[in-house]
Motif scaffolding. Structure first.
Motif, short mmCIF file in Angstrom:
data_model
loop_
_atom_site.label_atom_id
_atom_site.label_comp_id
_atom_site.label_asym_id
_atom_site.label_seq_id
_atom_site.Cartn_x
_atom_site.Cartn_y
_atom_site.Cartn_z
N LEU A 23 0.85 -1.19 0.00
CA LEU A 23 0.00 0.00 0.00
C LEU A 23 0.88 1.23 0.00
O LEU A 23 1.83 1.34 0.79
CB LEU A 23 -0.93 0.01 1.22
CG LEU A 23 -1.93 1.17 1.33
CD1 LEU A 23 -3.22 0.70 1.99
CD2 LEU A 23 -1.34 2.33 2.13
N ASN A 24 0.58 2.17 -0.90
CA ASN A 24 1.31 3.44 -0.96
C ASN A 24 0.32 4.58 -0.84
O ASN A 24 -0.69 4.62 -1.55
CB ASN A 24 2.09 3.58 -2.28
CG ASN A 24 3.39 2.81 -2.24
OD1 ASN A 24 4.09 2.81 -1.23
ND2 ASN A 24 3.73 2.15 -3.33
N TYR A 25 0.63 5.52 0.04
CA TYR A 25 -0.19 6.71 0.23
C TYR A 25 0.65 7.94 -0.11
O TYR A 25 1.82 8.03 0.28
CB TYR A 25 -0.68 6.81 1.67
CG TYR A 25 -1.30 8.16 2.00
CD1 TYR A 25 -2.62 8.43 1.65
CD2 TYR A 25 -0.56 9.16 2.62
CE1 TYR A 25 -3.19 9.67 1.94
CE2 TYR A 25 -1.11 10.40 2.91
CZ TYR A 25 -2.43 10.65 2.56
OH TYR A 25 -2.97 11.88 2.83
N ARG A 26 0.04 8.88 -0.82
CA ARG A 26 0.70 10.14 -1.12
C ARG A 26 -0.29 11.29 -0.92
O ARG A 26 -1.48 11.17 -1.24
CB ARG A 26 1.20 10.18 -2.57
CG ARG A 26 2.38 9.28 -2.87
CD ARG A 26 3.65 9.78 -2.21
NE ARG A 26 4.79 8.97 -2.59
CZ ARG A 26 5.17 7.86 -1.97
NH1 ARG A 26 4.45 7.41 -0.94
NH2 ARG A 26 6.23 7.20 -2.36
N TYR A 27 0.23 12.38 -0.39
CA TYR A 27 -0.54 13.62 -0.33
C TYR A 27 0.09 14.60 -1.30
O TYR A 27 1.25 14.98 -1.14
CB TYR A 27 -0.57 14.21 1.08
CG TYR A 27 -1.52 15.38 1.17
CD1 TYR A 27 -2.87 15.18 1.46
CD2 TYR A 27 -1.07 16.69 0.93
CE1 TYR A 27 -3.75 16.26 1.51
CE2 TYR A 27 -1.96 17.76 0.98
CZ TYR A 27 -3.28 17.54 1.27
OH TYR A 27 -4.16 18.60 1.31
N LEU A 28 -0.68 15.02 -2.31
CA LEU A 28 -0.18 15.92 -3.34
C LEU A 28 -0.46 17.36 -2.93
O LEU A 28 -1.61 17.73 -2.69
CB LEU A 28 -0.83 15.62 -4.69
CG LEU A 28 -0.29 14.42 -5.47
CD1 LEU A 28 -0.69 13.11 -4.80
CD2 LEU A 28 -0.78 14.42 -6.90
#
Length: 272
Positions: free
Chosen positions: A98-103
């Motif tokens: 699982l990968n989470y990113r906040y742009l």
């Protein structure tokens, strides 16, 4: 005929087919494997996304973009694997990631819409006293602040291995939240109105009130009163809508499969 004069559409154009090639964003990750056993492992990571792709110019409504539009991103991830079954050279493994990113917010060029006007960016506007139409998109396309927010990319799969032979089957989930778009460059008061009231206003200035409600008793030559009766819709910051420039939240589901072979007997193993 002056009534048919119209500026060319310069933005939000719709083309049949487009493509582009480039280097997408670069992901840097620093991870720590805190479980590392023979039959299972688990690790976590922190990640930074460096934008290296394209930035939209809003000339086309559905322009192809490499990368995420020029936004820096930060987040983290989780990686897990476990051997569920084993018999000699055969085994079945479970893998998950699982990968989470906040742009973060960045400036993009996009085409705004008009409040209470469906597809308002494609209506024609004009100025009082002029006989020329202008596509609203030419005026409504400008720099805006875009904050894409959160996105999640997750995968869950099974792998069957037999010697050098492997079969993969799994599921991929991608989710992205609704963008937040706010105006950056103000729309200058250039006197543009929706075209229908323009016809009435120009007629009123010329002293012709036949298209107006007879009960208003407008005095001839009172252009200010005529504007009120025509309910002129002016193209301005207060009437511009960011909704047309925002990408809504969306989610995609994928099922994937794969077949491969590793030539383990070679001095330098090759995977196909």
């Amino acid at each position: 005929d002056n009534d048919n004069k119209q500026d060319k559409l310069t933005h939000a154009k719709i083309a049949s087919s487009q493509s582009t090639t480039g280097i997408a964003d670069i992901d840097l990750a620093l991870g720590y494997k805190f479980l590392d056993k023979e039959k299972y492992h688990m690790s976590i990571n922190l990640g930074l996304t460096i934008p290296t792709g394209d930035e939209p110019d809003a000339i086309y409504a559905f322009e192809p973009i490499v990368g995420n539009g020029g936004h820096w991103a930060f987040g983290g991830g989780l990686d897990f694997g476990a051997k569920l079954w084993e018999d000699g050279d055969q085994n079945v493994k479970l893998c998950a990631a699982l990968n989470y990113r906040y742009l973060f917010e960045s400036t993009e060029k996009r085409t705004l819409g008009l409040k209470n006007v469906d597809f308002g960016q494609y209506v024609l506007v004009g100025k009082i006293g002029e006989q020329k139409a202008v596509p609203a998109a030419n005026i409504l396309t400008r720099n805006v602040d875009v904050e894409p927010g959160s996105q999640v990319d997750a995968i869950l799969g099974l792998a069957y291995n037999n010697g050098g032979f492997t079969i993969d089957l799994g599921y991929n989930l991608f989710w992205k939240e609704h963008e937040n778009v706010s105006t950056k460059d103000k729309i200058e008061d250039a006197g543009y109105y929706l075209l229908k009231p323009i016809k009435q206003l120009n007629a009123a200035i010329a002293g012709d009130y036949t298209d107006f409600d007879q009960g208003t008793n407008i005095a001839k030559g009172n252009a200010t009163a005529a504007i009120g009766v025509a309910n002129a819709y002016q193209i301005s910051n207060s009437n511009a809508s960011t909704e047309a420039a925002e990408t809504p939240s969306y989610v995609t589901h994928k099922i994937y499969g794969g077949v491969g072979y590793i030539f383990k007997e070679w001095e330098y193993p090759l995977m196909l």
